[in-house]
Design an enzyme around this catalytic site. Structure first.
Site, PDB file in Angstrom:
ATOM      1  N   CYS A 167      41.542  38.827  42.805  1.00  0.00           N
ATOM      2  CA  CYS A 167      42.202  39.468  42.274  1.00  0.00           C
ATOM      3  C   CYS A 167      42.667  38.580  40.781  1.00  0.00           C
ATOM      4  O   CYS A 167      42.486  37.610  40.742  1.00  0.00           O
ATOM      5  CB  CYS A 167      43.560  38.118  43.044  1.00  0.00           C
ATOM      6  SG  CYS A 167      45.374  38.476  42.010  1.00  0.00           S
TER       7      CYS A 167
ATOM      8  N   CYS B   4      48.863  44.003  37.329  1.00  0.00           N
ATOM      9  CA  CYS B   4      47.647  43.900  38.214  1.00  0.00           C
ATOM     10  C   CYS B   4      46.178  43.718  37.404  1.00  0.00           C
ATOM     11  O   CYS B   4      45.756  45.120  36.454  1.00  0.00           O
ATOM     12  CB  CYS B   4      47.661  44.762  39.193  1.00  0.00           C
ATOM     13  SG  CYS B   4      46.021  45.305  40.237  1.00  0.00           S
TER      14      CYS B   4
END
Ligand SMILES: N[C@@H](CCC[C@H](N)C(=O)O)C(=O)O
Length: 287
Positions: free
Chosen positions: A87, A229
């Protein structure tokens, strides 16, 4: 009162996370616990949950072998409780947490992830850069002459041409036709990707804004639409660069939650930079 576990809530360009410290490595999180923590109605709420654990206590062999390089492991879960390899926004929030807690003190340090060691660097109070490492086209053998290797089916639209990339985690980047408005695109429904990626994928929808500048929205695997993201921003910049004949080494990526910087590095590596904010601390029950 049931056992109370400390947590910190943070975000990077409004991609938000619940961080749970496990400094002794003796409180693994189950998928159910992670999903409950991430629930926006009955839990703390977040796009993901990050357990902060010494790498030396990791149980996954490919993470444990990073212990000599990276002291802390970012044990990442999506909001539905599934594990993810990486991530990008989470690495910055994780790094900000480690520094605030005095668990790391340097301006640059390595962290362990399921996609290998990542090096984070504090460039200023509001800007943290992370080397996301090596990226690759996921299926170059089936890419057509225009640089597409997949079709994304989204209700109400003609099939959309896309490119799949591996940033440690999977991404499918859609080159949005000019006739489709990025801002009003309905991302409530799951986009269907063909060929179907074995382990699912994050899907980014991209609109070029000018040289080295794109806007993006994303539907994340294991979450739904998120306001940002990080690995997705890098994938979107890389795909747009690929379609432009490998031109442009520095990109600005605007997402609903803010702005990210993406830079191409040597050896097919890519860097992401942006802010990280820790917004709240508390305790919660993990039953
Ligand atoms: N928001 C993240 C990506 C989180 C993981 C993703 N949903 C997956 O399942 O691969 C980022 O900033 O990169």
């Amino acid at each position: 009162m049931a056992d109370q576990t400390p947590f910190t809530k943070g975000h990077g360009t409004e991609n938000d996370f619940v961080l749970v410290p496990d400094l002794e490595g003796d409180r693994p999180l189950s998928s159910e616990q992670a999903a409950r923590l991430a629930d926006r109605h009955s839990g703390i709420g977040g796009d993901g949950v990050i357990r902060v654990v010494p790498t030396a206590f990791a149980t996954e062999p490919e993470v444990l072998q990073q212990a000599s390089t990276a002291r802390w492991f970012m044990d990442y879960r999506n909001a539905d409780g599934s594990t993810a390899e990486m991530c990008g926004n989470g690495t910055r929030v994780f790094a900000a947490y480690l520094r605030r807690e005095g668990l790391e003190t340097a301006n640059e340090f390595a962290i362990a992830t399921r996609a290998g060691v990542k090096v984070v660097r504090f460039e200023g109070p509001d800007l943290i850069a992370v080397n996301l490492g090596a990226w690759r086209l996921a299926q170059p053998h089936i890419a057509d002459a225009e640089g597409f290797d997949a079709l994304v089916h989204l209700d109400g639209h003609e099939p959309l041409s896309a490119l799949t990339l591996d940033l440690g985690n999977p991404h499918t980047v859609v080159a949005l036709p000019e006739t489709v408005d990025l801002e009003t695109l309905d991302l409530h429904r799951l986009p269907v990707v063909n060929p179907e990626p074995e382990h699912g994928t994050n899907v980014e929808f991209v609109r070029p804004m000018g040289a080295g500048h794109i806007r993006m929205r994303v539907r994340e695997r294991g979450v739904g639409e998120t306001r940002s993201c990080g690995t997705g921003a890098a994938a979107a910049a890389l795909a747009t660069r690929f379609w432009a004949g490998d031109r442009g080494d520095s990109w600005t990526v605007d997402v609903p939650g803010g702005r990210l910087r993406v830079r191409m590095l040597a050896d097919q590596q890519v860097e992401l930079a942006g802010p990280a904010v820790l917004v709240a601390d508390g305790t919660t029950s993990l039953v």
